[in-house]
Design a protein around this motif. Structure first.
Motif, PDB file in Angstrom:
ATOM      1  N   ASN A  33       0.844  -1.184   0.000  1.00 52.52           N
ATOM      2  CA  ASN A  33       0.000   0.000   0.000  1.00 52.52           C
ATOM      3  C   ASN A  33       0.890   1.249   0.000  1.00 52.52           C
ATOM      4  OD1 ASN A  33      -1.635   2.154   0.632  1.00 52.52           O
ATOM      5  ND2 ASN A  33      -2.732   1.104   2.283  1.00 52.52           N
ATOM      6  N   PRO A  34       0.836   2.052  -1.069  1.00 52.24           N
ATOM      7  CA  PRO A  34       1.724   3.221  -1.162  1.00 52.24           C
ATOM      8  C   PRO A  34       1.603   4.175   0.032  1.00 52.24           C
ATOM      9  CG  PRO A  34       0.502   2.909  -3.198  1.00 52.24           C
ATOM     10  CD  PRO A  34      -0.078   1.946  -2.204  1.00 52.24           C
ATOM     11  N   LEU A  35       0.450   4.182   0.673  1.00 45.91           N
ATOM     12  CA  LEU A  35       0.259   5.091   1.807  1.00 45.91           C
ATOM     13  C   LEU A  35       1.066   4.662   3.029  1.00 45.91           C
ATOM     14  CD1 LEU A  35      -3.596   5.677   1.579  1.00 45.91           C
ATOM     15  CD2 LEU A  35      -1.766   7.267   0.937  1.00 45.91           C
ATOM     16  N   LEU A  36       1.425   3.379   3.070  1.00 47.94           N
ATOM     17  CA  LEU A  36       2.113   2.858   4.255  1.00 47.94           C
ATOM     18  C   LEU A  36       3.611   2.638   4.040  1.00 47.94           C
ATOM     19  CD1 LEU A  36      -0.510   0.172   5.451  1.00 47.94           C
ATOM     20  CD2 LEU A  36      -0.410   2.598   5.978  1.00 47.94           C
ATOM     21  N   VAL A  37       4.097   3.059   2.869  1.00 50.44           N
ATOM     22  CA  VAL A  37       5.492   2.793   2.534  1.00 50.44           C
ATOM     23  C   VAL A  37       6.242   4.110   2.323  1.00 50.44           C
ATOM     24  CG1 VAL A  37       7.023   1.681   0.846  1.00 50.44           C
ATOM     25  CG2 VAL A  37       4.808   0.662   1.372  1.00 50.44           C
ATOM     26  N   VAL A  38       7.467   4.152   2.819  1.00 49.60           N
ATOM     27  CA  VAL A  38       8.348   5.280   2.516  1.00 49.60           C
ATOM     28  C   VAL A  38       9.421   4.767   1.568  1.00 49.60           C
ATOM     29  CG1 VAL A  38       9.956   6.982   3.449  1.00 49.60           C
ATOM     30  CG2 VAL A  38       7.892   6.389   4.726  1.00 49.60           C
ATOM     31  N   VAL A  39       9.681   5.547   0.520  1.00 49.52           N
ATOM     32  CA  VAL A  39      10.594   5.089  -0.522  1.00 49.52           C
ATOM     33  C   VAL A  39      11.823   5.996  -0.594  1.00 49.52           C
ATOM     34  CG1 VAL A  39      10.860   4.640  -2.991  1.00 49.52           C
ATOM     35  CG2 VAL A  39       8.665   4.179  -1.867  1.00 49.52           C
ATOM     36  N   GLU A  40      12.968   5.342  -0.606  1.00 44.55           N
ATOM     37  CA  GLU A  40      14.231   6.054  -0.803  1.00 44.55           C
ATOM     38  C   GLU A  40      14.823   5.531  -2.110  1.00 44.55           C
ATOM     39  OE1 GLU A  40      17.268   6.848   2.764  1.00 44.55           O
ATOM     40  OE2 GLU A  40      17.925   5.254   1.446  1.00 44.55           O
ATOM     41  N   LEU A  41      15.069   6.442  -3.048  1.00 45.80           N
ATOM     42  CA  LEU A  41      15.633   6.055  -4.347  1.00 45.80           C
ATOM     43  C   LEU A  41      17.031   6.659  -4.450  1.00 45.80           C
ATOM     44  CD1 LEU A  41      15.327   4.924  -7.276  1.00 45.80           C
ATOM     45  CD2 LEU A  41      14.280   7.117  -7.872  1.00 45.80           C
ATOM     46  N   ASN A  42      18.023   5.806  -4.537  1.00 46.72           N
ATOM     47  CA  ASN A  42      19.423   6.252  -4.578  1.00 46.72           C
ATOM     48  C   ASN A  42      19.699   7.279  -3.472  1.00 46.72           C
ATOM     49  OD1 ASN A  42      19.769   4.597  -6.837  1.00 46.72           O
ATOM     50  ND2 ASN A  42      19.052   6.239  -8.195  1.00 46.72           N
ATOM     51  N   ALA A  43      19.265   6.910  -2.260  1.00 49.57           N
ATOM     52  CA  ALA A  43      19.500   7.701  -1.043  1.00 49.57           C
ATOM     53  C   ALA A  43      18.716   9.010  -0.965  1.00 49.57           C
ATOM     54  CB  ALA A  43      20.987   7.961  -0.825  1.00 49.57           C
ATOM     55  N   VAL A  44      17.744   9.184  -1.863  1.00 55.64           N
ATOM     56  CA  VAL A  44      16.885  10.377  -1.793  1.00 55.64           C
ATOM     57  C   VAL A  44      15.455   9.928  -1.509  1.00 55.64           C
ATOM     58  CG1 VAL A  44      15.973  12.363  -3.070  1.00 55.64           C
ATOM     59  CG2 VAL A  44      18.346  11.633  -3.413  1.00 55.64           C
ATOM     60  N   ILE A  45      14.829  10.543  -0.495  1.00 59.23           N
ATOM     61  CA  ILE A  45      13.447  10.172  -0.174  1.00 59.23           C
ATOM     62  C   ILE A  45      12.513  10.741  -1.241  1.00 59.23           C
ATOM     63  CG2 ILE A  45      11.561  10.490   1.479  1.00 59.23           C
ATOM     64  CD1 ILE A  45      13.746  10.542   3.685  1.00 59.23           C
ATOM     65  N   ILE A  46      11.598   9.906  -1.704  1.00 54.62           N
ATOM     66  CA  ILE A  46      10.658  10.315  -2.759  1.00 54.62           C
ATOM     67  C   ILE A  46       9.285  10.566  -2.120  1.00 54.62           C
ATOM     68  CG2 ILE A  46       9.580   9.622  -4.942  1.00 54.62           C
ATOM     69  CD1 ILE A  46      12.661   9.918  -5.070  1.00 54.62           C
ATOM     70  N   SER A  47       8.727  11.741  -2.367  1.00 56.34           N
ATOM     71  CA  SER A  47       7.406  12.023  -1.781  1.00 56.34           C
ATOM     72  C   SER A  47       6.346  11.182  -2.480  1.00 56.34           C
ATOM     73  CB  SER A  47       7.084  13.511  -1.897  1.00 56.34           C
ATOM     74  OG  SER A  47       6.910  13.847  -3.248  1.00 56.34           O
ATOM     75  N   LYS A  48       5.306  10.849  -1.727  1.00 51.45           N
ATOM     76  CA  LYS A  48       4.281   9.933  -2.242  1.00 51.45           C
ATOM     77  C   LYS A  48       3.624  10.451  -3.528  1.00 51.45           C
ATOM     78  CE  LYS A  48       3.199   8.192   2.392  1.00 51.45           C
ATOM     79  NZ  LYS A  48       4.159   7.101   2.404  1.00 51.45           N
ATOM     80  N   GLU A  49       3.508  11.791  -3.621  1.00 51.74           N
ATOM     81  CA  GLU A  49       2.867  12.374  -4.815  1.00 51.74           C
ATOM     82  C   GLU A  49       3.659  12.055  -6.089  1.00 51.74           C
ATOM     83  OE1 GLU A  49       3.840  15.308  -2.269  1.00 51.74           O
ATOM     84  OE2 GLU A  49       2.685  13.733  -1.303  1.00 51.74           O
ATOM     85  N   ARG A  50       4.910  11.742  -5.948  1.00 53.45           N
ATOM     86  CA  ARG A  50       5.749  11.523  -7.138  1.00 53.45           C
ATOM     87  C   ARG A  50       5.928  10.035  -7.480  1.00 53.45           C
ATOM     88  NH1 ARG A  50      11.128  14.223  -7.032  1.00 53.45           N
ATOM     89  NH2 ARG A  50      10.933  14.036  -9.287  1.00 53.45           N
ATOM     90  N   PHE A  51       5.307   9.148  -6.691  1.00 53.67           N
ATOM     91  CA  PHE A  51       5.474   7.705  -6.935  1.00 53.67           C
ATOM     92  C   PHE A  51       5.118   7.316  -8.377  1.00 53.67           C
ATOM     93  CE2 PHE A  51       4.902   5.976  -2.301  1.00 53.67           C
ATOM     94  CZ  PHE A  51       6.099   6.574  -1.957  1.00 53.67           C
ATOM     95  N   GLY A  52       4.055   7.952  -8.917  1.00 52.78           N
ATOM     96  CA  GLY A  52       3.573   7.575 -10.238  1.00 52.78           C
ATOM     97  C   GLY A  52       4.424   8.097 -11.375  1.00 52.78           C
TER      98      GLY A  52
END
Lengths: 260, 73
Positions: free
Chosen positions: B35-54
């Motif tokens: 569930n995207p709402l329950l996950v925090v994503v770090e891409l190459n050591a940079v945190i990605i805000s949920k609005e940008r997942f798509g």
């Protein structure tokens, strides 16, 4: 009479309980939720960890705890340097609930005692970045004062090492930290049983944070309830201004009027 | 069947995994049943805000960390 309206203010928030609880080490999530409810806590700590990609998402704490019902305080547990603490802090904030953080920078694996220098350094950076930092630290006055100086909203000295259950080993230092700091003092770690929680609150501190004492009790729900009462009893005992102890007996019944 | 040339390799939570070329972070989470709402994503050591997942497309050799809250003290 137990103080009915004895709210705790930390930063810009008001809490209706002086007991804060962790969510780790429970045998199952159902027991955890029941224990947290029985504690009537106002704030629960959570950790940030990798998702196990091969397991179901039910492993995540948010599957069981509603953030609207419980104020979540992400921690930086397991971090041994400033860089890692900042990384975990930012991941915790990115979950999107608040800018509040329990900062923990550990300095030694066997005692889990804090690296106080690294904690102060990390706190300074995080406060400047807008975090509301509650900092776990030693029962050391100078570190507590430095953490206050850099802008922590609360200072959290340990009662005794994390998970030890030894209770407050240095009440004098805890009282001195409380006497000298202006920010709330929340004793974090080391409480084992309800009497420890009560004695800790009797030192005049603003609250207690605990995890293992409740989670590892044979009956966590009952222990959570005991802790809730102990925190209230200790707080009321402190506020009531108890008598001075003395090493001689003084009769409670009148000496006059005895039969001749 | 999708050919190997349509796959890229990314390191996800420390594991090398093959994923479809053109996958966004949102697609990846969906494929992992998260569930995207329950996950925090770090891409190459940079945190990605949920609005940008798509909108963020995963590239070959990206390092991705997927984290969430677990029980802790």
């Amino acid at each position: 009479m137990i103080q009915e309206k004895d709210q705790l203010e930390i930063g810009d928030r008001v809490f209706n309980s002086r007991l804060f609880v962790g969510t780790g080490k429970y045998s199952d999530n159902e027991t955890m939720v029941k224990a947290i409810k029985a504690s009537e806590t106002a704030m629960v700590t959570v950790a940030v960890r990798r998702i196990d990609l091969d397991r179901s998402q039910e492993e995540g704490i948010l599957f069981h705890l509603d953030p609207d019902e419980f104020f979540l305080l992400p921690n930086t547990a397991g971090c041994y340097n400033v860089k890692d603490a900042l990384r975990y802090a930012n991941l915790g904030r990115a979950a999107g609930f608040s800018e509040w953080l329990k900062l923990e920078v550990i300095g030694d694996e066997s005692t889990l005692l804090p690296d106080t220098q690294a904690t102060i350094e990390a706190a300074k950076i995080l406060v400047a970045d807008g975090f509301k930092v509650m900092a776990y630290t030693n029962d050391d006055l100078i570190t507590a004062l430095r953490l206050e100086d850099v802008g922590c909203v609360a200072v959290m000295p340990l009662a005794s090492p994390i998970g030890s259950g030894l209770g407050v080993v240095n009440p004098y230092f805890i009282r001195e930290i409380k006497r000298r700091c202006e920010v709330p003092i929340i004793v974090d770690a080391g409480v084992g049983v309800a009497s420890h929680a009560c004695i800790t609150m009797e030192q005049g501190v603003d609250g207690v944070l605990m995890n293992t004492a409740i989670a590892m009790a044979e009956n966590p729900v009952l222990m959570a309830s005991a802790m809730r009462l102990a925190i209230k009893a200790g707080r009321s005992s402190y506020l009531s201004g108890g008598m001075q102890a003395r090493e001689i007996a003084v009769p409670s019944s009148p000496a006059k009027g005895m039969l001749g | 069947m999708v050919s190997e040339s349509n796959k890229i390799q990314a390191k996800i939570n420390g594991e090398n995994r093959k994923i479809s070329k053109g996958f966004s972070i949102f697609d990846l989470l969906e494929s992992l049943d998260l569930n995207p709402l329950l996950v925090v994503v770090e891409l190459n050591a940079v945190i990605i805000s949920k609005e940008r997942f798509g909108e963020i497309e995963i590239c070959d050799r990206d390092q991705i960390e997927l984290v969430h809250f677990v029980g802790g003290g």
